[in-house]
Write a protein that holds these residues in place. Structure first.
Motif, mmCIF file in Angstrom:
data_model
loop_
_atom_site.group_PDB
_atom_site.id
_atom_site.type_symbol
_atom_site.label_atom_id
_atom_site.label_comp_id
_atom_site.label_asym_id
_atom_site.label_seq_id
_atom_site.Cartn_x
_atom_site.Cartn_y
_atom_site.Cartn_z
ATOM 1 N N VAL A 171 1.053 -1.306 0.229
ATOM 2 C CA VAL A 171 -0.089 -0.150 -0.418
ATOM 3 C C VAL A 171 0.808 1.130 0.172
ATOM 4 C CG1 VAL A 171 -1.677 1.087 1.583
ATOM 5 C CG2 VAL A 171 -2.134 -0.887 1.119
ATOM 6 N N TRP A 172 2.088 1.283 1.088
ATOM 7 C CA TRP A 172 3.164 2.430 1.300
ATOM 8 C C TRP A 172 3.132 2.624 -0.383
ATOM 9 C CZ3 TRP A 172 -0.032 1.896 5.325
ATOM 10 C CH2 TRP A 172 0.164 2.845 6.353
ATOM 11 N N LEU A 173 4.457 1.090 -0.615
ATOM 12 C CA LEU A 173 4.557 1.495 -2.135
ATOM 13 C C LEU A 173 4.114 1.939 -3.385
ATOM 14 C CD1 LEU A 173 7.089 0.369 -3.147
ATOM 15 C CD2 LEU A 173 6.855 -1.558 -4.121
ATOM 16 N N LEU A 174 2.294 1.372 -3.567
ATOM 17 C CA LEU A 174 1.859 2.080 -4.187
ATOM 18 C C LEU A 174 1.141 3.354 -4.175
ATOM 19 C CD1 LEU A 174 -0.692 -0.823 -4.805
ATOM 20 C CD2 LEU A 174 0.801 -0.765 -6.100
ATOM 21 N N CYS A 175 0.614 4.137 -2.878
ATOM 22 C CA CYS A 175 0.074 5.119 -2.036
ATOM 23 C C CYS A 175 1.656 6.138 -2.758
ATOM 24 C CB CYS A 175 0.415 5.696 -1.128
ATOM 25 S SG CYS A 175 -1.524 4.544 -1.446
ATOM 26 N N GLY A 176 2.980 5.774 -2.723
ATOM 27 C CA GLY A 176 4.042 7.020 -2.628
ATOM 28 C C GLY A 176 4.281 7.155 -4.370
ATOM 29 N N ILE A 228 3.856 13.314 -0.101
ATOM 30 C CA ILE A 228 3.799 11.497 0.501
ATOM 31 C C ILE A 228 3.597 11.508 1.850
ATOM 32 C CG2 ILE A 228 4.647 10.273 -2.027
ATOM 33 C CD1 ILE A 228 6.430 10.856 0.753
ATOM 34 N N LEU A 229 3.745 12.666 2.561
ATOM 35 C CA LEU A 229 3.976 13.004 4.265
ATOM 36 C C LEU A 229 2.904 12.905 4.519
ATOM 37 C CD1 LEU A 229 5.727 16.175 5.033
ATOM 38 C CD2 LEU A 229 7.251 14.189 4.487
ATOM 39 N N PHE A 230 1.906 12.127 4.337
ATOM 40 C CA PHE A 230 0.124 11.369 4.486
ATOM 41 C C PHE A 230 1.010 10.107 5.266
ATOM 42 C CE2 PHE A 230 0.115 10.352 0.084
ATOM 43 C CZ PHE A 230 -0.136 9.249 0.141
ATOM 44 N N GLY A 271 9.959 5.673 0.589
ATOM 45 C CA GLY A 271 10.934 6.362 0.051
ATOM 46 C C GLY A 271 11.547 5.407 -0.770
ATOM 47 N N VAL A 272 11.434 4.237 -0.786
ATOM 48 C CA VAL A 272 11.520 4.183 -2.445
ATOM 49 C C VAL A 272 10.880 4.168 -3.307
ATOM 50 C CG1 VAL A 272 11.880 1.445 -3.773
ATOM 51 C CG2 VAL A 272 12.662 1.608 -1.173
ATOM 52 N N ALA A 273 9.902 4.174 -3.200
ATOM 53 C CA ALA A 273 8.247 4.645 -4.494
ATOM 54 C C ALA A 273 9.262 6.371 -4.730
ATOM 55 C CB ALA A 273 7.623 4.361 -4.091
ATOM 56 N N VAL A 274 8.625 6.574 -3.897
ATOM 57 C CA VAL A 274 9.837 8.369 -4.744
ATOM 58 C C VAL A 274 11.099 8.046 -5.590
ATOM 59 C CG1 VAL A 274 10.432 10.791 -3.511
ATOM 60 C CG2 VAL A 274 8.987 9.576 -2.440
ATOM 61 N N TRP A 275 11.947 7.626 -4.341
ATOM 62 C CA TRP A 275 13.095 7.234 -5.388
ATOM 63 C C TRP A 275 13.059 6.584 -6.806
ATOM 64 C CZ3 TRP A 275 15.470 3.040 -6.987
ATOM 65 C CH2 TRP A 275 16.521 3.057 -7.860
ATOM 66 N N GLY A 276 12.574 5.754 -7.179
ATOM 67 C CA GLY A 276 12.276 4.740 -8.390
ATOM 68 C C GLY A 276 11.338 6.722 -9.050
ATOM 69 N N ARG A 294 15.040 11.991 1.746
ATOM 70 C CA ARG A 294 16.371 12.210 1.338
ATOM 71 C C ARG A 294 17.069 11.240 1.592
ATOM 72 N NH1 ARG A 294 15.882 18.856 1.635
ATOM 73 N NH2 ARG A 294 14.584 19.658 0.227
ATOM 74 N N ALA A 295 16.949 11.120 2.880
ATOM 75 C CA ALA A 295 17.926 10.085 2.920
ATOM 76 C C ALA A 295 17.613 8.679 2.417
ATOM 77 C CB ALA A 295 18.333 9.206 4.655
ATOM 78 N N VAL A 296 16.852 8.477 2.061
ATOM 79 C CA VAL A 296 16.590 7.453 1.372
ATOM 80 C C VAL A 296 16.772 7.508 0.010
ATOM 81 C CG1 VAL A 296 14.377 5.368 0.369
ATOM 82 C CG2 VAL A 296 14.574 6.428 2.370
ATOM 83 N N THR A 297 16.943 8.722 -0.789
ATOM 84 C CA THR A 297 17.060 9.081 -2.480
ATOM 85 C C THR A 297 18.648 8.661 -1.928
ATOM 86 O OG1 THR A 297 14.930 10.028 -1.869
ATOM 87 C CG2 THR A 297 16.831 10.936 -3.716
#
Length: 453
Positions: free
Chosen positions: A191-196, A229-231, A268-273, A390-393
């Motif tokens: 869910v977190w991945l898809l929503c991100g 994506i802070l929600f 975080g991985v979703a945002v980076w991708g 930003r750390a994940v990115t």
């Protein structure tokens, strides 16, 4: 084991002769079952381990259990109850990792009104009423609350008007997807991945569209994506994990922390991708100068709507939303002023969390609202989601030093929030100063206090 019970020696059995006719094992099963259900409802609503164990102990006393021991983590409850010359052990696996502040408040009120010699059947009816209540807000209000809260976050993170508008749209659709998938029991990490991915993609699409129309410079409005994506920040379990740690409820603290880190990493991985595929740089940030009085006014307003929006996401009644948002906006605005005047960021966050905890305790003492319902929406707007993502990115881009620097910032700020709230609890609640085992059943007293609703 001798299971012969003399009703005259037990006030509860004397008051309920129909119960006295039951087999001791059956009677204890009924008593233990309602206590376990009470704890299950609290845990699935997001309550801390200490609140679950302490509330179960009060109900155990009310229904006539002589001794009650409980072990509570984020994902399960194990209890053993002793009464009527026998004992019973029960296990419950929690698969509902959500937040329902309204249910926590209602269960708190029920716990407060418990007294000796209550029938388990009567309490089952009370729990039926509480459990049957659905969400306070529909899907549209819930999704818009997320968008508005994240837009407020965007301004507090130095975003401009167009960034805030794009965040509003992206976070609204992202939360709508999260609500749909969670109600269908999807895996939380998925869910977190898809929503991100969805929220990030919508934000990028909105900014690129405005750039194509010549409204803005795309390169100068990319940093706002993180606010979109802070929600997805699990502020409630993050805060209760810290409180569990302070109470030395280590199984609960560790399992909650593991959950928080896992879902945040998934987002975080979703945002980076998405940003990698789009070629965006989230480190470019533009200042938007404005008069001091206007800046402070907007900070208060955006802090208010951010705290209000998160309170709605936690299924908090509107009155509690208003109180929590007022507390959060007032304290957070003062915190930003202190930081502007070179007060250490982490110290300012800790002092703000302490103030929020004290104000929440003062309101909770006069109302039926729980401290957690009042304090978490107020402190969640100070949780540094931007440095974490930003750390994940940075880590995914191989910038290990930059990633570590961001993680250290996150660690110290979250620690400051936890210590601030913990000190507030210690100052206002002696049970947080003196370590009292929760397997020691409390003495119940009928209270004449009339809660303000």
């Amino acid at each position: 084991m001798n299971t012969e019970i003399n009703p005259a020696e037990h006030p509860f059995l004397s008051a309920h002769p129909q119960v006295a006719q039951m087999d001791p094992h059956q009677r204890l099963a009924k008593q233990s079952g309602v206590v376990m259900r009470f704890g299950r409802l609290l845990l699935s609503a997001g309550a801390s381990s200490y609140r679950v164990k302490a509330s179960m102990a009060r109900m155990a006393r009310a229904v006539g259990i002589e001794e009650h021991r409980a072990s509570v983590s984020f994902s399960d409850i194990a209890t053993t109850a002793y009464a009527n010359g026998t004992f019973r052990t029960e296990l419950y696996e929690n698969r509902t990792f959500g937040v329902n502040a309204n249910r926590i408040d209602q269960l708190k009120e029920l716990s407060h009104n418990l007294h000796d010699d209550m029938a388990a059947e009567d309490l089952e009816e009370e729990l039926d009423k509480i459990e049957s209540q659905g969400p306070l807000y529909g899907p549209v209000v819930n999704a818009l609350a997320s968008g508005i809260a994240c837009a407020g976050f965007c301004f507090l993170n130095k975003g401009g008007l167009y960034e805030c508008l794009a965040v509003l749209i992206a976070a609204t659709f992202g939360q709508a997807l999260r609500r749909i998938t969670l109600h269908r029991k999807f895996n939380h990490f998925a869910v977190w991945l898809l929503c991100g991915v969805l929220a990030s993609s919508i934000y990028i699409g909105a900014i690129e569209a405005m750039g194509a129309m010549g409204i803005l410079n795309v390169a100068q409005n990319q940093a706002g994506l993180i606010s979109a994506i802070l929600f997805l920040i699990p502020g409630f379990p993050m805060t209760t994990a810290i409180l569990d740690l302070v109470r030395m409820d280590f199984p609960s603290a560790l399992t909650r922390t593991s959950y928080v880190l896992a879902v945040m990493a998934s987002a975080g991985v979703a945002v980076w991708g998405v940003t990698y595929a789009s070629g965006w740089d989230l480190n470019v940030q533009v200042n938007h100068p404005m008069p001091w009085w206007l800046l402070i006014t907007l900070r208060f307003f955006c802090s208010f709507i951010a705290a209000w929006g998160f309170a709605i996401l936690f299924n908090t009644p509107w009155k509690v939303c208003a109180v929590a948002a007022t507390i959060g906006a007032s304290v957070n605005t003062l915190r930003t002023i202190a930081v502007d005047n070179h007060f250490p960021w982490h110290a300012a966050v800790g002092a703000a969390a302490l103030a929020i905890g004290l104000l929440a305790a003062a309101v909770a003492a006069k109302t039926y609202y729980s401290r957690v319902s009042l304090s978490v929406p107020a402190v969640v707007i100070m949780i540094p989601g931007v440095p974490f993502y930003r750390a994940v990115t940075a880590m995914n881009n191989g910038l290990v030093t930059d990633a570590i620097a961001q993680v250290v910032q996150v660690f110290f700020v979250i620690t400051a929030i936890g210590f601030g709230l913990a000190i507030a609890r210690m100052v206002t609640d002696t049970r947080w100063i003196v370590d009292t085992p929760t397997d020691k059943l409390p003495t119940l007293e009928s209270s004449s206090r009339k809660y303000i609703r």
